[in-house]
Design an enzyme around this catalytic site. Structure first.
Site, PDB file in Angstrom:
ATOM      1  N   THR A 121     -59.463  -1.315 -31.478  1.00 32.97           N
ATOM      2  CA  THR A 121     -59.336  -0.040 -30.776  1.00 32.97           C
ATOM      3  C   THR A 121     -58.953  -0.355 -29.332  1.00 32.97           C
ATOM      4  O   THR A 121     -59.380  -1.379 -28.789  1.00 32.97           O
ATOM      5  CB  THR A 121     -60.658   0.761 -30.799  1.00 32.97           C
ATOM      6  OG1 THR A 121     -61.695  -0.014 -30.181  1.00 32.97           O
ATOM      7  CG2 THR A 121     -61.067   1.097 -32.227  1.00 32.97           C
ATOM      8  N   HIS A 122     -58.125   0.479 -28.735  1.00 33.38           N
ATOM      9  CA  HIS A 122     -57.618   0.240 -27.366  1.00 33.38           C
ATOM     10  C   HIS A 122     -56.874  -1.089 -27.283  1.00 33.38           C
ATOM     11  O   HIS A 122     -56.832  -1.719 -26.214  1.00 33.38           O
ATOM     12  CB  HIS A 122     -58.767   0.252 -26.340  1.00 33.38           C
ATOM     13  CG  HIS A 122     -59.522   1.530 -26.280  1.00 33.38           C
ATOM     14  ND1 HIS A 122     -59.167   2.571 -25.464  1.00 33.38           N
ATOM     15  CD2 HIS A 122     -60.629   1.945 -26.961  1.00 33.38           C
ATOM     16  CE1 HIS A 122     -60.012   3.572 -25.620  1.00 33.38           C
ATOM     17  NE2 HIS A 122     -60.909   3.227 -26.539  1.00 33.38           N
ATOM     18  N   GLU A 145     -38.430  -1.725 -37.971  1.00 30.77           N
ATOM     19  CA  GLU A 145     -37.662  -1.238 -36.820  1.00 30.77           C
ATOM     20  C   GLU A 145     -36.685  -0.135 -37.241  1.00 30.77           C
ATOM     21  O   GLU A 145     -36.512   0.869 -36.534  1.00 30.77           O
ATOM     22  CB  GLU A 145     -36.916  -2.397 -36.174  1.00 30.77           C
ATOM     23  CG  GLU A 145     -37.839  -3.398 -35.495  1.00 30.77           C
ATOM     24  CD  GLU A 145     -37.145  -4.691 -35.097  1.00 30.77           C
ATOM     25  OE1 GLU A 145     -37.803  -5.535 -34.464  1.00 30.77           O
ATOM     26  OE2 GLU A 145     -35.953  -4.868 -35.435  1.00 30.77           O
ATOM     27  N   ASN A 197     -37.157 -11.291 -37.931  1.00 28.45           N
ATOM     28  CA  ASN A 197     -37.669 -10.100 -37.257  1.00 28.45           C
ATOM     29  C   ASN A 197     -38.095  -9.021 -38.260  1.00 28.45           C
ATOM     30  O   ASN A 197     -37.594  -8.990 -39.393  1.00 28.45           O
ATOM     31  CB  ASN A 197     -36.600  -9.521 -36.325  1.00 28.45           C
ATOM     32  CG  ASN A 197     -36.298 -10.451 -35.162  1.00 28.45           C
ATOM     33  OD1 ASN A 197     -37.156 -11.226 -34.749  1.00 28.45           O
ATOM     34  ND2 ASN A 197     -35.086 -10.389 -34.652  1.00 28.45           N
ATOM     35  N   SER A 231     -32.091 -13.651 -35.482  1.00 32.65           N
ATOM     36  CA  SER A 231     -31.526 -13.910 -34.156  1.00 32.65           C
ATOM     37  C   SER A 231     -30.205 -14.641 -34.270  1.00 32.65           C
ATOM     38  O   SER A 231     -30.027 -15.508 -35.128  1.00 32.65           O
ATOM     39  CB  SER A 231     -32.499 -14.751 -33.327  1.00 32.65           C
ATOM     40  OG  SER A 231     -31.914 -15.141 -32.102  1.00 32.65           O
ATOM     41  N   HIS A 240     -10.169  37.796 -54.041  1.00 37.08           N
ATOM     42  CA  HIS A 240     -10.073  38.050 -52.610  1.00 37.08           C
ATOM     43  C   HIS A 240     -11.316  37.459 -51.928  1.00 37.08           C
ATOM     44  O   HIS A 240     -12.442  37.694 -52.393  1.00 37.08           O
ATOM     45  CB  HIS A 240      -9.987  39.547 -52.323  1.00 37.08           C
ATOM     46  CG  HIS A 240      -9.600  39.857 -50.903  1.00 37.08           C
ATOM     47  ND1 HIS A 240     -10.509  39.827 -49.853  1.00 37.08           N
ATOM     48  CD2 HIS A 240      -8.401  40.192 -50.361  1.00 37.08           C
ATOM     49  CE1 HIS A 240      -9.892  40.127 -48.733  1.00 37.08           C
ATOM     50  NE2 HIS A 240      -8.608  40.366 -49.004  1.00 37.08           N
ATOM     51  N   LYS A 259     -35.597 -17.688 -36.684  1.00 37.53           N
ATOM     52  CA  LYS A 259     -36.356 -16.496 -36.286  1.00 37.53           C
ATOM     53  C   LYS A 259     -36.150 -15.385 -37.316  1.00 37.53           C
ATOM     54  O   LYS A 259     -35.041 -15.128 -37.768  1.00 37.53           O
ATOM     55  CB  LYS A 259     -35.895 -16.020 -34.911  1.00 37.53           C
ATOM     56  CG  LYS A 259     -36.811 -14.973 -34.269  1.00 37.53           C
ATOM     57  CD  LYS A 259     -36.386 -14.761 -32.810  1.00 37.53           C
ATOM     58  CE  LYS A 259     -37.380 -13.893 -32.062  1.00 37.53           C
ATOM     59  NZ  LYS A 259     -37.339 -12.502 -32.527  1.00 37.53           N
ATOM     60  N   ASN A 297     -12.941  38.157 -49.145  1.00 36.18           N
ATOM     61  CA  ASN A 297     -13.926  39.108 -48.606  1.00 36.18           C
ATOM     62  C   ASN A 297     -14.377  40.130 -49.637  1.00 36.18           C
ATOM     63  O   ASN A 297     -15.578  40.333 -49.845  1.00 36.18           O
ATOM     64  CB  ASN A 297     -13.351  39.838 -47.380  1.00 36.18           C
ATOM     65  CG  ASN A 297     -13.005  38.887 -46.257  1.00 36.18           C
ATOM     66  OD1 ASN A 297     -11.927  38.296 -46.269  1.00 36.18           O
ATOM     67  ND2 ASN A 297     -13.904  38.731 -45.293  1.00 36.18           N
ATOM     68  N   ASP A 298     -13.414  40.770 -50.284  1.00 39.80           N
ATOM     69  CA  ASP A 298     -13.743  41.860 -51.195  1.00 39.80           C
ATOM     70  C   ASP A 298     -14.486  41.387 -52.447  1.00 39.80           C
ATOM     71  O   ASP A 298     -15.338  42.113 -52.974  1.00 39.80           O
ATOM     72  CB  ASP A 298     -12.465  42.599 -51.630  1.00 39.80           C
ATOM     73  CG  ASP A 298     -11.777  43.297 -50.471  1.00 39.80           C
ATOM     74  OD1 ASP A 298     -12.452  43.537 -49.442  1.00 39.80           O
ATOM     75  OD2 ASP A 298     -10.575  43.586 -50.586  1.00 39.80           O
TER      76      ASP A 298
END
Length: 433
Positions: free
Chosen positions: A156-157, A300, A295, A287, A98, A293, A100-101
């Site tokens: 940096t930056h 990515e 990539n 491409s 069963h 080309k 449930n039971d």
């Protein structure tokens, strides 16, 4: 068709998407049902032969033999009751029991579904994600060793900075991955707590007092993972903070992975009009219109997967906040997003190391050319001649297009030997790590 009327009704009620709870979750649910049946048999709650029949049928579900019998949409009842009953009905049909039971004895959807979320996530992390992360960290360390002795310009930056060793740059990436793996392992501690035995609201109504520790002990033995009974069943069922915390650790790795992938992508930009310090493996034409080309498609792909993980984390956080009183009713989508995040990070990590990192090459000639042309080399002169005079040399070099070395020979007043020592990029990059 092995499922019954409750599953059929759920399929009719939730025609929302093409998404289903992932196999990892269903298999964990099968494990829980098998261990629960054996626990009930040991505790005298089920006749031993029936308990073993139920357990064997649940074992088949855990092995993935009946994945096709779980058709309920992710966007269903928020407790996951439809999926719990789906499992109960399939196992009952196979065992002649069963739903449930017998199959659901001592359980509620409210403790079984969050437990399945925890078990599936822990297994997926230990068998998939952590091994992939360790492989990626090792691969980055190996590449760092290959790049020993190569001094390049730091940035940096997005501007030229003082020299750095390429090996140190890659060693930093490796440490990022290792640190993220440790954070994920730490976040697993809360995942090892299982709410089984709390039944509907955490009180344990309708379950044997020893059920929780017995079934969780069987799960721990079966998986080899340190699952334990929840310290507080009310917290374990009312809140999903442990899942939210683990998702945050996965998000952190996605953030770190994005940084690493983007750095490598930028360092490989070009081939003639970008930075071009790294040569990336040519995996496929890049491409449909520009012949020749190539990539950085692997990087990515990784970044997109990481974006999805960050999105999943936002969903999980929102869902975790949406619990009401004794139950969170957003669990199926949380389970789906959590497992999907683990899958995406594991697969992307493996792909990144296999198809990108191992094939990376350094363009030593370009690296050396950039290094000699950099204005940041003047930094090492400041302690000897002062910041203002050093800035003047940098400004003149910039305006005239000459190198720092050329202008410093005329303007610094330093002997050639001292100048050569100060402007030695390897010295400026510090000791070889």
């Amino acid at each position: 068709m092995l499922y019954g009327p409750q599953t059929k009704l759920a399929v009719e009620n939730f025609p929302i998407s093409s998404l289903r709870l992932p196999p990892e979750f269903i298999h964990a649910l099968g494990m829980i049902k098998a261990c629960a049946a054996r626990a009930n048999g040991q505790l005298g709650q089920l006749e031993p032969r029936l308990a073993e029949k139920v357990a064997e049928a649940a074992d088949d579900v855990a092995r993935g033999d009946y994945d096709s019998q779980f058709p309920v949409d992710v966007y269903q009842t928020g407790s996951g009751t439809s999926t719990n009953m789906n499992a109960n009905e399939v196992i009952a049909h196979l065992a002649g029991a069963h739903p449930n039971d017998d199959v659901n004895r001592g359980q509620s959807s409210n403790d079984v579904i969050p437990a399945a979320m925890h078990v599936s996530a822990a297994i997926a992390i230990h068998t998939g994600l952590l091994p992939a992360m360790r492989e990626l960290a090792r691969g980055l360390e190996e590449k760092a060793e290959e790049f020993r002795g190569i001094v390049k310009i730091g940035r940096t930056h997005l501007q030229d900075a003082v020299p750095i060793r390429l090996s140190d740059e890659f060693g930093g990436y490796a440490h990022q991955v290792e640190a993220c793996a440790r954070r994920i392992e730490q976040a697993l501690d809360g995942i090892y707590e299982l709410p089984l035995g709390g039944t509907a609201v955490g009180t344990g109504l309708n379950t044997h007092p020893a059920f929780a520790r017995t079934v969780i002990g069987l799960l721990a033995k079966r998986t080899g993972l340190p699952f334990r009974e929840a310290a507080n069943h009310f917290e374990a069922q009312a809140a999903k903070d442990a899942v939210c915390f683990l998702s945050g650790a996965l998000r952190t790795y996605a953030v770190a992975f994005t940084k690493i992938a983007n750095d490598i992508r930028w360092l490989g930009s070009g081939p003639r009009c970008g930075l071009g310090e790294l040569r990336l493996p040519e995996t496929q034409p890049g491409s449909s219109i520009m012949p020749g080309k190539v990539n950085p498609v692997i990087a990515e792909s990784a970044v997109m997967a990481c974006a999805q993980v960050i999105g999943h984390d936002a969903t999980i956080a929102w869902c975790a906040a949406a619990g009401n009183f004794e139950l969170n009713v957003m669990m199926p989508v949380m389970a789906y997003d959590l497992i999907d995040s683990i899958r995406l990070l594991a697969a992307s990590s493996r792909n990144f190391i296999e198809k990108l990192v191992r094939g990376l090459e350094a363009d030593r000639e370009r690296i050396e050319r950039y290094l000699e042309q950099s204005l940041a080399l003047v930094t090492a002169l400041a302690p000897e001649i002062g910041y203002e005079r050093a800035a003047g040399i940098a400004k003149e070099a910039s305006q005239t297009g000459r190198t720092i070395r050329e202008v410093a020979r005329e303007k610094s007043g330093l002997p050639e030997q001292k100048l050569a020592e100060l402007l030695d990029p390897a010295r400026q990059a510090g000791p070889q790590s």
